[in-house]
Every structure is written in structure tokens, then in C-alpha cells.
Design a protein around this motif. Sequence first.
Motif, PDB file in Angstrom:
ATOM      1  N   GLU A  55       0.752  -0.926   0.230  1.00  0.00           N
ATOM      2  CA  GLU A  55      -0.443   0.056  -0.233  1.00  0.00           C
ATOM      3  C   GLU A  55       1.428   1.049   0.095  1.00  0.00           C
ATOM      4  O   GLU A  55       0.404   1.889  -1.041  1.00  0.00           O
ATOM      5  N   ILE A  56       2.037   1.463   0.438  1.00  0.00           N
ATOM      6  CA  ILE A  56       3.100   2.317   1.122  1.00  0.00           C
ATOM      7  C   ILE A  56       3.643   2.464  -0.507  1.00  0.00           C
ATOM      8  O   ILE A  56       3.445   4.090  -0.814  1.00  0.00           O
ATOM      9  N   LEU A  57       3.753   1.678  -0.547  1.00  0.00           N
ATOM     10  CA  LEU A  57       4.779   1.589  -2.535  1.00  0.00           C
ATOM     11  C   LEU A  57       3.603   2.343  -3.231  1.00  0.00           C
ATOM     12  O   LEU A  57       3.874   2.943  -4.108  1.00  0.00           O
ATOM     13  N   ILE A  87       1.868   3.200 -15.850  1.00  0.00           N
ATOM     14  CA  ILE A  87       2.696   3.262 -14.581  1.00  0.00           C
ATOM     15  C   ILE A  87       2.906   2.095 -14.222  1.00  0.00           C
ATOM     16  O   ILE A  87       4.585   1.971 -14.212  1.00  0.00           O
ATOM     17  N   ILE A  88       1.970   0.991 -14.442  1.00  0.00           N
ATOM     18  CA  ILE A  88       2.767  -0.483 -13.983  1.00  0.00           C
ATOM     19  C   ILE A  88       1.685  -1.160 -14.703  1.00  0.00           C
ATOM     20  O   ILE A  88       0.827  -0.593 -15.318  1.00  0.00           O
ATOM     21  N   VAL A 129      13.055  -3.652  -6.015  1.00  0.00           N
ATOM     22  CA  VAL A 129      14.197  -3.549  -6.900  1.00  0.00           C
ATOM     23  C   VAL A 129      12.949  -2.860  -7.705  1.00  0.00           C
ATOM     24  O   VAL A 129      13.931  -2.200  -8.516  1.00  0.00           O
ATOM     25  N   TRP A 130      11.880  -2.941  -7.961  1.00  0.00           N
ATOM     26  CA  TRP A 130      11.028  -2.527  -9.529  1.00  0.00           C
ATOM     27  C   TRP A 130      11.350  -1.154  -9.848  1.00  0.00           C
ATOM     28  O   TRP A 130      11.768  -0.068 -10.488  1.00  0.00           O
ATOM     29  N   ALA A 134      12.744   2.059 -11.911  1.00  0.00           N
ATOM     30  CA  ALA A 134      11.860   2.876 -12.764  1.00  0.00           C
ATOM     31  C   ALA A 134      11.658   4.758 -11.719  1.00  0.00           C
ATOM     32  O   ALA A 134      10.719   5.294 -13.036  1.00  0.00           O
ATOM     33  N   PHE A 135      12.290   4.461 -10.892  1.00  0.00           N
ATOM     34  CA  PHE A 135      11.241   6.033 -10.085  1.00  0.00           C
ATOM     35  C   PHE A 135      12.993   6.583  -9.779  1.00  0.00           C
ATOM     36  O   PHE A 135      12.505   7.900  -9.538  1.00  0.00           O
TER      37      PHE A 135
END
Length: 145
Positions: A55-57, A87-88, A129-130, A134-135
Motif C-alpha cells: 500500500e505504501i509503495l 505506470i505499472i 527493486v522495480w 523505475a523511479f
Amino acid sequence: MLTEVGQQTSAGVASPNFPHLAEAIPLLALQGVKAERYVFEDPVTALFKLRQFAEILAQQVAASTGLYTSTEEPQTDLLRRLKDARIIDFEVADLFHALRKAGNAAVHDNVGTRRDALHGLRIAWKLGVWFQRAFKNPAFKSGPF
């Protein structure tokens, strides 16, 4: 913002699987550390912490892309919006949903084995890791799980 709250909450988080998140999102790293702590001793609690991790991620991903609305938005709605906005992708969405479902079973039905918790921990590691790639840093290289 999520990162500011996390920085106040979890300075100095040590983890074999989430050290790269301690600086980026300390609250996220803290949830990973708690899940690691409980994975064998109390797998149901570990799964609950992994649901919180997801949820936080997801909220952090939304905040990083300007799509964050509130902590009150259901996780399924947020994930759908992130997927609709590209985005995902389906694979990442499936990882988020796996943690959500396992966490729901843990919280509502007190269900979860050590194997489930360890599998969830691996999923959370993959998502971490993703997120880094990604960000934060496309060249990020993680050690093994």
C-alpha cells in the motif's frame, strides 16, 4: 508526503533485502524489516506488514507520478488507476495484488504459513527493486534476495 513521514519513523533501518529503500522511502523499508522479523515467528503478521508495504509503495508510485489522491483510496482502485495510466504493467500489478490478497487473508481470516510469508517477502523485494529502477535509478543493481 509519504517520504517525510517515513523519515521521521524509521531512521537507520537495517535489512538484508530492503537497504536500498531505507534512504528513498524509510517507512517502506521499515515495513520490509518488520515482515522479515516475523516471517518465521508469526507469518500472519508478516503478511499483514507486506500488505502495508504494498500500500505504501503504490501510494509512493502515485505520488511520484502526480496521481496520488489520499490514503483513503482503496488499493484496488489505486492499482487500477496506475495500470490505466501505464505506470505499472500487468506483471507489476499482479505482484501488488498478490500481496494485497495474502494480506487480506492474514488480517481477516488469520491465514498464512511461513511459506506464504517468505513468498510475499520475495514479492515485496521484487517490487522494491522495480521501484528503484523505475523511479530512482534505472541502473540500480540489487544483490540477491
